[in-house]
Scaffold this motif. Structure first.
Motif, PDB file in Angstrom:
ATOM      1  N   CYS A   4       0.796  -1.322   0.108  1.00 16.92           N
ATOM      2  CA  CYS A   4      -0.222  -0.427  -0.224  1.00 16.92           C
ATOM      3  C   CYS A   4       0.833   1.887   0.407  1.00 16.92           C
ATOM      4  N   GLU A   5       1.655   1.695   1.098  1.00 16.90           N
ATOM      5  CA  GLU A   5       2.721   2.220   1.123  1.00 16.90           C
ATOM      6  C   GLU A   5       4.325   2.851  -0.141  1.00 16.90           C
ATOM      7  N   GLY A   6       4.248   1.675  -1.062  1.00 16.00           N
ATOM      8  CA  GLY A   6       5.041   1.961  -1.970  1.00 16.00           C
ATOM      9  C   GLY A   6       6.048   0.985  -1.407  1.00 16.00           C
ATOM     10  N   ARG A   7       6.332   0.026  -0.643  1.00 13.92           N
ATOM     11  CA  ARG A   7       7.464  -0.220   0.074  1.00 13.92           C
ATOM     12  C   ARG A   7       7.970  -1.783  -0.271  1.00 13.92           C
ATOM     13  N   THR A   8       7.956  -1.610  -1.825  1.00 14.73           N
ATOM     14  CA  THR A   8       7.625  -3.543  -1.246  1.00 14.73           C
ATOM     15  C   THR A   8       9.552  -3.946  -1.644  1.00 14.73           C
ATOM     16  N   GLY A   9      10.185  -2.636  -2.334  1.00 18.68           N
ATOM     17  CA  GLY A   9      11.322  -3.023  -3.207  1.00 18.68           C
ATOM     18  C   GLY A   9      11.984  -2.772  -4.405  1.00 18.68           C
ATOM     19  N   TYR A  10      10.476  -3.533  -5.034  1.00 13.76           N
ATOM     20  CA  TYR A  10      10.913  -3.489  -6.414  1.00 13.76           C
ATOM     21  C   TYR A  10       9.790  -2.051  -6.980  1.00 13.76           C
ATOM     22  N   PRO A  11      10.682  -1.406  -7.631  1.00  9.92           N
ATOM     23  CA  PRO A  11      10.462   0.365  -8.189  1.00  9.92           C
ATOM     24  C   PRO A  11       9.283   0.721  -8.486  1.00  9.92           C
ATOM     25  N   LEU A  12       8.545  -0.676  -9.953  1.00  9.90           N
ATOM     26  CA  LEU A  12       8.254  -0.222 -10.824  1.00  9.90           C
ATOM     27  C   LEU A  12       6.663  -0.521 -10.193  1.00  9.90           C
ATOM     28  N   VAL A  13       6.611  -1.704  -9.067  1.00 14.32           N
ATOM     29  CA  VAL A  13       5.441  -1.383  -8.440  1.00 14.32           C
ATOM     30  C   VAL A  13       5.698  -0.511  -7.469  1.00 14.32           C
ATOM     31  N   ASP A  14       6.787   0.346  -6.447  1.00 10.70           N
ATOM     32  CA  ASP A  14       6.564   1.349  -5.208  1.00 10.70           C
ATOM     33  C   ASP A  14       5.491   2.558  -6.149  1.00 10.70           C
ATOM     34  N   ALA A  15       6.527   2.774  -7.644  1.00 14.77           N
ATOM     35  CA  ALA A  15       6.118   4.111  -8.399  1.00 14.77           C
ATOM     36  C   ALA A  15       4.665   4.318  -8.306  1.00 14.77           C
ATOM     37  N   ALA A  16       4.284   2.958  -8.964  1.00 12.17           N
ATOM     38  CA  ALA A  16       2.628   2.631  -9.073  1.00 12.17           C
ATOM     39  C   ALA A  16       2.059   2.985  -8.323  1.00 12.17           C
ATOM     40  N   MET A  17       2.190   2.599  -6.966  1.00 16.12           N
ATOM     41  CA  MET A  17       1.283   2.510  -5.931  1.00 16.12           C
ATOM     42  C   MET A  17       1.692   4.008  -5.218  1.00 16.12           C
ATOM     43  N   LEU A  18       2.607   4.921  -5.557  1.00 13.19           N
ATOM     44  CA  LEU A  18       3.317   6.331  -4.746  1.00 13.19           C
ATOM     45  C   LEU A  18       2.448   7.147  -5.830  1.00 13.19           C
ATOM     46  N   GLN A  19       2.073   6.436  -6.636  1.00 14.18           N
ATOM     47  CA  GLN A  19       1.255   7.567  -7.987  1.00 14.18           C
ATOM     48  C   GLN A  19      -0.256   7.636  -7.711  1.00 14.18           C
ATOM     49  N   LEU A  20      -0.500   6.661  -7.331  1.00 10.48           N
ATOM     50  CA  LEU A  20      -2.124   6.491  -7.056  1.00 10.48           C
ATOM     51  C   LEU A  20      -2.343   7.102  -5.828  1.00 10.48           C
ATOM     52  N   ASN A  21      -1.668   6.839  -4.648  1.00 15.03           N
ATOM     53  CA  ASN A  21      -1.420   7.588  -3.240  1.00 15.03           C
ATOM     54  C   ASN A  21      -1.391   9.117  -3.374  1.00 15.03           C
ATOM     55  N   GLN A  22      -1.150   9.606  -4.605  1.00 16.72           N
ATOM     56  CA  GLN A  22      -0.540  10.975  -3.905  1.00 16.72           C
ATOM     57  C   GLN A  22      -1.576  11.661  -5.032  1.00 16.72           C
ATOM     58  N   THR A  23      -2.009  10.947  -6.493  1.00 14.32           N
ATOM     59  CA  THR A  23      -2.460  11.432  -7.230  1.00 14.32           C
ATOM     60  C   THR A  23      -3.965  10.611  -7.075  1.00 14.32           C
ATOM     61  N   GLY A  24      -4.352   9.852  -7.109  1.00 14.42           N
ATOM     62  CA  GLY A  24      -5.702   8.925  -6.995  1.00 14.42           C
ATOM     63  C   GLY A  24      -5.400   8.665  -8.216  1.00 14.42           C
ATOM     64  N   TYR A  25      -4.619   8.239  -9.436  1.00 14.74           N
ATOM     65  CA  TYR A  25      -4.690   7.477 -10.708  1.00 14.74           C
ATOM     66  C   TYR A  25      -3.663   6.675 -10.827  1.00 14.74           C
ATOM     67  N   MET A  26      -3.993   5.715 -11.713  1.00 14.01           N
ATOM     68  CA  MET A  26      -3.341   4.118 -11.697  1.00 14.01           C
ATOM     69  C   MET A  26      -2.783   4.118 -13.495  1.00 14.01           C
ATOM     70  N   HIS A  27      -2.319   4.304 -13.751  1.00 11.04           N
ATOM     71  CA  HIS A  27      -1.253   3.609 -15.235  1.00 11.04           C
ATOM     72  C   HIS A  27      -1.839   2.724 -15.194  1.00 11.04           C
ATOM     73  N   ASN A  28      -3.098   1.620 -16.657  1.00 11.66           N
ATOM     74  CA  ASN A  28      -3.610   0.634 -16.655  1.00 11.66           C
ATOM     75  C   ASN A  28      -2.383  -0.309 -16.136  1.00 11.66           C
ATOM     76  N   ARG A  29      -1.614  -0.171 -17.020  1.00  6.73           N
ATOM     77  CA  ARG A  29      -0.215  -1.146 -16.971  1.00  6.73           C
ATOM     78  C   ARG A  29       0.070  -1.571 -15.720  1.00  6.73           C
ATOM     79  N   LEU A  30       0.235  -0.863 -15.328  1.00 13.40           N
ATOM     80  CA  LEU A  30       0.043   0.040 -13.717  1.00 13.40           C
ATOM     81  C   LEU A  30      -0.450  -1.254 -12.770  1.00 13.40           C
ATOM     82  N   ARG A  31      -1.961  -0.916 -13.092  1.00 13.23           N
ATOM     83  CA  ARG A  31      -3.018  -1.635 -12.459  1.00 13.23           C
ATOM     84  C   ARG A  31      -2.343  -2.568 -12.792  1.00 13.23           C
TER      85      ARG A  31
END
Length: 479
Positions: free
Chosen positions: A326-353
């Protein structure tokens, strides 16, 4: 027989053009009122800073302004619509309430209750198709069955549209606007966010376009890019999507207008493969709405019942892993960046979903319903049918789902779709010192280059083996 007066109840259709219920009410009535109810049965459970409430609030202001310019006005209520609609209909003395269909189980139950209350009071309740091109039982197999695989559904959908293009005809409002009930004098002010119990979110800071005008600007901006959509849509650092999903969710656009426009582009032959792929995404949306309507059990259970037998990870360790995801702390950068995008903006790119969902389910072994609920709380464009369909696709438990043995590798997904790490660096600046090669798997780089980043919470190859074992319970024997 023409009605003396009627009431149009706006819900997931926040616009004043090509609006079926409003058109039908104007055609059938001498006087038409319009109302929007801030539904406390939904709003009371939301955080006090919610971008969706901000979006609705701004969009409602635009609807009210448009109605005023047409000579009418918008009535706004705050409460439980099961009481508010019946009460307002009685106070206005209208003979009928008009609205557009909502296909979610709770909404359908709400509408049934409202209809019963109105009918008991001698009033009518009329509801129409508006948010989709085809609904419910309109697209069936040749044997009359409900589709559970997307491609044959899409083919049947396209065939039905080709046979009857009149379903795209617009429902004009302006020629009949003289029947809109004039505003009272003085007209009451719209409620503020504070009066609704909310505080401003960061919606304005994010510059997310709202309302009918915002949807129109986004669509016009997308049309010159639509030819490349089939490729560009997969790369989160590229301006590939239309960014219209929140507008689909709240009906600030007309799906009929969008489909008409795309078909016109295709006829002119200057939109490449992108337009067909984007249209296919709209059909996916209707496919999931149809699935939810016919199979409401998917709200709480797997579409394929056998998948409910899977034993997911539970306990303190699973909770800690879920929190890290949830907090973007998995150690996998693409996963973490996607979760931070969601938390900060309410949006997530479809590929990243797809990537983040697959990681939670098949790398962490956590029940897809926990991730679905997290997305439901944080996505600006949350739609029950699409969100549920997407999560069940990732968990392999849904209709036409990802096969359980196909498990996204978060590193190779990162290397393929964010090769230069542009998206990752946007949300994880602590990795900016890493090379384009190192940024996808920082644990393999010298630690001094990324001292503030986390080690991976699991190793993908090991997690994959555990997932395959976990899914053995649903594995089918070879034919």
């Amino acid at each position: 027989m023409k009605l003396t007066s009627s009431l149009v109840w706006l819900r997931r259709d926040l616009r004043v053009f090509d609006h079926v219920a409003l058109h039908q009410a104007l055609m059938a009535s001498e006087k038409v009122y319009c109302v929007f109810v801030y539904d406390t049965t939904i709003l009371d459970a939301l955080p006090r800073r919610d971008r969706r409430v901000d979006f609705i609030h701004a969009s409602i202001a635009e609807v009210a302004s448009e109605l005023t310019q047409l000579g009418g006005h918008l009535i706004v209520r705050h409460g439980d619509p099961q009481q508010e609609i019946a009460s307002l209909a009685a106070a206005l003395g209208v003979q009928a309430v008009f609205c557009n269909h909502d296909y979610e189980p709770q909404a359908m139950a709400r509408d049934a209750t409202v209809a019963q209350t109105l009918e008991a009071d001698g009033r009518q309740f009329y509801s129409y198709k508006d948010q989709v091109i085809f609904e419910r039982d309109e697209v069936l197999s040749q044997t009359g069955g409900v589709f559970s695989v997307f491609t044959p559904y899409k083919n049947a959908w396209l065939k039905k549209l080709a046979a009857d293009p009149s379903v795209l005809a617009p429902y004009n409002i302006e020629p009949h606007a003289a029947r809109l009930a004039p505003p009272p004098s003085p007209a009451p002010a719209l409620p503020t966010l504070t009066e609704l119990g909310f505080e401003p979110s960061n919606l304005a800071e994010l510059k997310i376009p709202t309302g009918m005008s915002g949807a129109a600007r986004l669509f016009e901006d997308f049309l010159p890019r639509i030819a490349d959509y089939n490729v560009a849509r997969d790369f989160p650092a590229v301006k590939g999507p239309s960014y219209l999903s929140i507008h689909f969710r709240f009906g600030t656009l007309s799906v009929r207008h969008l489909v008409r426009t795309v078909l016109d582009l295709q006829e002119r032959g200057n939109c490449g493969e992108g337009a067909a792929v984007w249209l296919s995404e709209l059909i996916w949306r209707e496919f999931y709405a149809m699935i939810l309507y016919h199979h409401p059990h998917v709200v709480d259970s797997a579409f394929k019942p056998a998948y409910d037998a899977i034993e997911w990870e539970t306990g303190a360790k699973a909770d800690a892993l879920f929190t890290a995801w949830c907090e973007g702390r998995t150690g996998y950068p693409l996963v973490d960046a996607a979760m931070l995008q969601l938390n900060q903006t309410g949006y997530m790119h479809n590929r990243l979903r797809m990537v983040t969902a697959c990681f939670l389910i098949k790398d962490l072994g956590i029940d897809w319903r926990r991730g679905e609920a997290y997305f439901a709380l944080h996505l600006n464009d949350f739609d029950l049918a699409s969100n549920n369909g997407g999560w069940q696709w990732a968990s392999s438990s849904g209709c036409d789902a990802q096969p359980y043995f196909r498990i996204f590798n978060p590193v190779t997904q990162s290397q393929k779709f964010d090769a230069q790490g542009k998206f990752i660096r946007r949300y994880l600046p602590q990795l900016k010192q890493l090379s384009d090669k190192e940024i996808h798997a920082p644990w393999e780089a010298p630690r001094m280059l990324a001292p503030d980043y986390w080690p991976p919470v699991v190793m993908h190859d090991e997690a994959r083996k555990l997932t395959l074992a976990r899914y053995e319970v649903v594995k089918k024997p070879a034919a």
